[in-house]
Design an enzyme around this catalytic site. Structure first.
Site, PDB file in Angstrom:
ATOM      1  N   ASP A  13       0.816  -1.218   0.000  1.00  0.00           N
ATOM      2  CA  ASP A  13       0.000   0.000   0.000  1.00  0.00           C
ATOM      3  C   ASP A  13       0.849   1.267   0.000  1.00  0.00           C
ATOM      4  O   ASP A  13       0.430   2.302   0.530  1.00  0.00           O
ATOM      5  CB  ASP A  13      -0.963   0.037   1.200  1.00  0.00           C
ATOM      6  CG  ASP A  13      -1.786  -1.231   1.300  1.00  0.00           C
ATOM      7  OD1 ASP A  13      -2.253  -1.695   0.249  1.00  0.00           O
ATOM      8  OD2 ASP A  13      -1.940  -1.760   2.416  1.00  0.00           O
ATOM      9  N   LYS A  16       2.289   2.051  -5.037  1.00  0.00           N
ATOM     10  CA  LYS A  16       3.008   1.502  -6.204  1.00  0.00           C
ATOM     11  C   LYS A  16       2.184   1.677  -7.477  1.00  0.00           C
ATOM     12  O   LYS A  16       2.736   1.873  -8.548  1.00  0.00           O
ATOM     13  CB  LYS A  16       3.291   0.008  -6.020  1.00  0.00           C
ATOM     14  CG  LYS A  16       4.297  -0.290  -4.940  1.00  0.00           C
ATOM     15  CD  LYS A  16       4.505  -1.784  -4.794  1.00  0.00           C
ATOM     16  CE  LYS A  16       3.250  -2.515  -4.374  1.00  0.00           C
ATOM     17  NZ  LYS A  16       2.738  -2.164  -3.051  1.00  0.00           N
ATOM     18  N   GLY A  40      -4.149  -4.437  -4.498  1.00  0.00           N
ATOM     19  CA  GLY A  40      -5.154  -3.483  -4.948  1.00  0.00           C
ATOM     20  C   GLY A  40      -4.468  -2.188  -5.306  1.00  0.00           C
ATOM     21  O   GLY A  40      -3.698  -1.665  -4.516  1.00  0.00           O
ATOM     22  N   HIS A  41      -4.666  -1.731  -6.519  1.00  0.00           N
ATOM     23  CA  HIS A  41      -4.070  -0.477  -6.946  1.00  0.00           C
ATOM     24  C   HIS A  41      -5.184   0.501  -7.282  1.00  0.00           C
ATOM     25  O   HIS A  41      -6.101   0.145  -8.010  1.00  0.00           O
ATOM     26  CB  HIS A  41      -3.244  -0.678  -8.221  1.00  0.00           C
ATOM     27  CG  HIS A  41      -1.963  -1.408  -7.979  1.00  0.00           C
ATOM     28  ND1 HIS A  41      -1.249  -1.988  -8.982  1.00  0.00           N
ATOM     29  CD2 HIS A  41      -1.273  -1.617  -6.853  1.00  0.00           C
ATOM     30  CE1 HIS A  41      -0.162  -2.552  -8.472  1.00  0.00           C
ATOM     31  NE2 HIS A  41      -0.159  -2.341  -7.182  1.00  0.00           N
ATOM     32  N   THR A 128      -6.145 -11.581   3.187  1.00  0.00           N
ATOM     33  CA  THR A 128      -7.244 -10.966   2.431  1.00  0.00           C
ATOM     34  C   THR A 128      -8.338 -12.002   2.126  1.00  0.00           C
ATOM     35  O   THR A 128      -9.343 -11.668   1.524  1.00  0.00           O
ATOM     36  CB  THR A 128      -6.724 -10.397   1.098  1.00  0.00           C
ATOM     37  OG1 THR A 128      -6.136 -11.468   0.348  1.00  0.00           O
ATOM     38  CG2 THR A 128      -5.670  -9.319   1.331  1.00  0.00           C
ATOM     39  N   GLN A 223       2.186  -5.987  -3.118  1.00  0.00           N
ATOM     40  CA  GLN A 223       2.534  -6.027  -1.675  1.00  0.00           C
ATOM     41  C   GLN A 223       3.844  -5.275  -1.433  1.00  0.00           C
ATOM     42  O   GLN A 223       4.127  -4.330  -2.151  1.00  0.00           O
ATOM     43  CB  GLN A 223       2.601  -7.464  -1.164  1.00  0.00           C
ATOM     44  CG  GLN A 223       1.247  -8.165  -1.116  1.00  0.00           C
ATOM     45  CD  GLN A 223       0.882  -8.860  -2.407  1.00  0.00           C
ATOM     46  OE1 GLN A 223       1.698  -9.513  -3.018  1.00  0.00           O
ATOM     47  NE2 GLN A 223      -0.370  -8.746  -2.821  1.00  0.00           N
ATOM     48  N   GLY A 412       5.500  12.009  -4.818  1.00  0.00           N
ATOM     49  CA  GLY A 412       4.064  12.136  -5.072  1.00  0.00           C
ATOM     50  C   GLY A 412       3.452  13.162  -4.125  1.00  0.00           C
ATOM     51  O   GLY A 412       3.664  13.104  -2.909  1.00  0.00           O
ATOM     52  N   VAL A 413       2.704  14.114  -4.694  1.00  0.00           N
ATOM     53  CA  VAL A 413       2.071  15.143  -3.855  1.00  0.00           C
ATOM     54  C   VAL A 413       0.549  15.120  -4.018  1.00  0.00           C
ATOM     55  O   VAL A 413      -0.126  16.086  -3.659  1.00  0.00           O
ATOM     56  CB  VAL A 413       2.641  16.553  -4.162  1.00  0.00           C
ATOM     57  CG1 VAL A 413       4.100  16.644  -3.753  1.00  0.00           C
ATOM     58  CG2 VAL A 413       2.460  16.929  -5.635  1.00  0.00           C
ATOM     59  N   GLY A 414       0.012  14.051  -4.549  1.00  0.00           N
ATOM     60  CA  GLY A 414      -1.436  13.947  -4.730  1.00  0.00           C
ATOM     61  C   GLY A 414      -1.744  12.733  -5.579  1.00  0.00           C
ATOM     62  O   GLY A 414      -0.837  12.011  -5.992  1.00  0.00           O
TER      63      GLY A 414
HETATM   64  P1  IMP Z   1      -2.675 -12.785   1.862  1.00  0.00           P
HETATM   65  O1  IMP Z   1      -1.718 -12.259   0.847  1.00  0.00           O
HETATM   66  O2  IMP Z   1      -4.116 -12.577   1.513  1.00  0.00           O
HETATM   67  O3  IMP Z   1      -2.372 -14.222   2.235  1.00  0.00           O
HETATM   68  O4  IMP Z   1      -2.452 -11.955   3.223  1.00  0.00           O
HETATM   69  C1  IMP Z   1      -1.255 -12.063   3.980  1.00  0.00           C
HETATM   70  C2  IMP Z   1      -0.857 -10.716   4.556  1.00  0.00           C
HETATM   71  O5  IMP Z   1      -0.492  -9.849   3.510  1.00  0.00           O
HETATM   72  C3  IMP Z   1      -1.974  -9.993   5.325  1.00  0.00           C
HETATM   73  O6  IMP Z   1      -1.395  -9.255   6.375  1.00  0.00           O
HETATM   74  C4  IMP Z   1      -2.548  -9.047   4.281  1.00  0.00           C
HETATM   75  O7  IMP Z   1      -3.186  -7.940   4.871  1.00  0.00           O
HETATM   76  C5  IMP Z   1      -1.273  -8.654   3.562  1.00  0.00           C
HETATM   77  N1  IMP Z   1      -1.485  -8.206   2.186  1.00  0.00           N
HETATM   78  C6  IMP Z   1      -1.706  -8.977   1.107  1.00  0.00           C
HETATM   79  N2  IMP Z   1      -1.805  -8.210   0.002  1.00  0.00           N
HETATM   80  C7  IMP Z   1      -1.631  -6.944   0.394  1.00  0.00           C
HETATM   81  C8  IMP Z   1      -1.578  -5.700  -0.316  1.00  0.00           C
HETATM   82  O8  IMP Z   1      -1.690  -5.616  -1.538  1.00  0.00           O
HETATM   83  N3  IMP Z   1      -1.367  -4.600   0.468  1.00  0.00           N
HETATM   84  C9  IMP Z   1      -1.179  -4.669   1.808  1.00  0.00           C
HETATM   85  N4  IMP Z   1      -1.215  -5.795   2.488  1.00  0.00           N
HETATM   86  C10 IMP Z   1      -1.424  -6.931   1.797  1.00  0.00           C
END
Ligand code: IMP
Length: 428
Positions: A13, A16, A40-41, A128, A223, A412-414
């Site tokens: 998060d 990226k 998630g982007h 997730t 991630q 990045g500023v926004g």
């Molecule tokens: P999993 O990837 O769903 O197995 O989750 C394992 C850990 O990675 C958990 O703490 C999730 O919150 C974290 N996680 C998985 N994908 C993301 C992401 O894209 N951003 C932030 N945390 C993530």
């Protein structure tokens, strides 16, 4: 002409999506190499907000080839939903290809993710629940189903039946849960196969040819470094390697073919899920950052835990990933604070720790040692050149470089594409 890998330096998060979206302007090809729809982007283009989980953000440009590499685990239903949603908004998606060697997420992976998390109770990972971990377990356990199997109806049926025979024993006998119906799963996956077949290809071949031809290729990590199964805060990690070396494995190129690595650093730290977090801010300051930064998960909507920037983490990420540059995102979120803090090291039982520890017990006990810098009050969201940032904001960025040894190339500023200030040409 270059190949550039973009990785998260924290717990994911970091923004990226916005950095890869910005860099994609110069790329010919954008590649995802690990993870799945746990990512998630959020990308803002003009007035439109796009949320992508599996498809590389390069898809928002009309002319980029987008690649899902063998290291990604693909939930076909999610991929098709994402393709349909983009098409419904007029985004052409014919430039997407997926590796024949990528593994597929099945309903029994999602089910197992849920059952395991529920069983762990307070000790849960906080996944997730998208089936990511169980899909990678099957991959390494050599019972996974790959895209290439999906395309062969006989093999697909046989593998789903065999796997579900085993998984159903686990569901019913160990978890006391209901079994899944293999024939229903087969029907759904035959349908997905029909739609995805035209996209499946030998991604390694395609990328190596593109490198030969001198194309610009951007590898987009999902991630972050601390969620890496080898280098992260194990077991509170994801089940793949988000770090830069995995770009080679997860896309089928040699490590010698990677030219540059960019680490994305959010100007503060956030984390979703469980596990220790030394610079976490409880109370009002943490709430303020969460609200101003919109720190709620793109995938699950969960509120993110927020804290000061931890340079010990970023320094560690610089080492593990071999970072050439940093891209610092969301600097605007810190505007208005009297002081900003950066953790330079930890104190553990009276000793100074400058390197990120392997033990979660140690990490849970450390006290951050902070540098305190004056904040800035001017709105920086309209700034378009690095030189025009307030001196305090520049000092903050320079301190990050001092503490990590890596120059800041992008700021990045926004949320908009225009709100990215560039100091170096990363593809140059
Ligand atoms: P999993 O990837 O769903 O197995 O989750 C394992 C850990 O990675 C958990 O703490 C999730 O919150 C974290 N996680 C998985 N994908 C993301 C992401 O894209 N951003 C932030 N945390 C993530």
């Amino acid at each position: 002409m270059a190949t550039v890998v973009v990785v998260g330096t924290q717990w994911g998060d970091e923004g990226k999506g916005k950095v890869t979206d910005y860099l994609a302007a110069k790329a010919d090809i954008v590649v995802r190499y690990q993870g799945g729809n746990n990512a998630g982007h959020t990308v803002v283009v003009g007035e439109e907000v796009f949320r992508l989980h599996l498809i590389p953000s390069g898809i928002l440009y009309p002319d980029k080839i987008c690649v899902i590499g063998n290291g990604v685990v693909i939930d076909p239903a999610v991929l098709l939903q994402e393709l349909d949603a983009l098409a419904a908004r007029g985004v052409p998606t014919a430039r997407l290809v997926i590796s024949e060697r990528a593994h597929v997420i099945l309903p029994y992976h999602r089910y197992l993710d849920e059952l395991e998390e529920d069983r762990k109770g307070a000790g849960k990972i906080g996944t997730t629940r998208r089936g990511i971990g169980p899909a990678y377990v099957d991959k390494v356990g050599r019972v996974g189903i790959r895209m290439v199997d999906l395309l062969d109806p006989e093999v697909l049926r046989q593998k789903i039946r065999q796997n579900l025979e085993d998984k159903n024993r686990l569901f019913t006998r160990v978890f006391g849960a209901a079994p899944l119906d293999a024939e229903a799963v087969i029907r759904d996956y035959e349908h997905y196969a029909g739609r995805l077949a035209p996209l499946a290809t030998d991604v390694s071949l395609l990328l190596n040819e593109a490198i030969e031809q001198g194309k610009n290729i951007l590898f987009e990590g999902a991630q972050g470094t601390l969620l890496d199964v080898d280098h992260g805060t194990y077991p509170y990690v994801t089940s793949s390697n988000p770090t830069a070396a995995a770009a080679a494995l997860g896309a089928g190129i040699g490590p010698t073919k990677i030219d540059r690595v960019v680490g994305v650093v959010k100007a503060y730290t956030t984390r979703v899920g469980e596990g220790p977090f030394p610079t976490e801010l409880q109370g009002e300051m943490g709430d303020q950052i969460r609200e101003r930064g919109g720190e709620y998960g793109t995938t699950t909507g969960r509120p993110r835990r927020c804290g000061w920037l931890d340079a010990a983490i970023v320094r560690y990420a610089a080492r593990i990933n071999g970072l050439d540059y940093l891209a610092v995102t969301k600097l605007d979120v810190l505007t208005g604070l009297d002081v900003v803090r950066i953790c330079r090291a930890y104190r553990y039982r009276g000793q100074l720790l400058t390197d990120f520890p392997a033990s979660l017990g140690v990490l849970a006990e450390v006290e951050p040692v902070y540098d305190e810098l004056p904040g800035w009050k001017q709105d920086i969201s309209g700034v378009r050149r690095y030189e025009d940032l307030p001196p305090q904001a520049k000092d903050y960025l320079e301190r990050i470089t001092e503490l990590t040894g890596v120059p800041v190339a992008l700021v990045g500023v926004g949320t908009r594409r225009s709100q990215m200030l560039a100091r170096y040409d990363i593809f140059g």
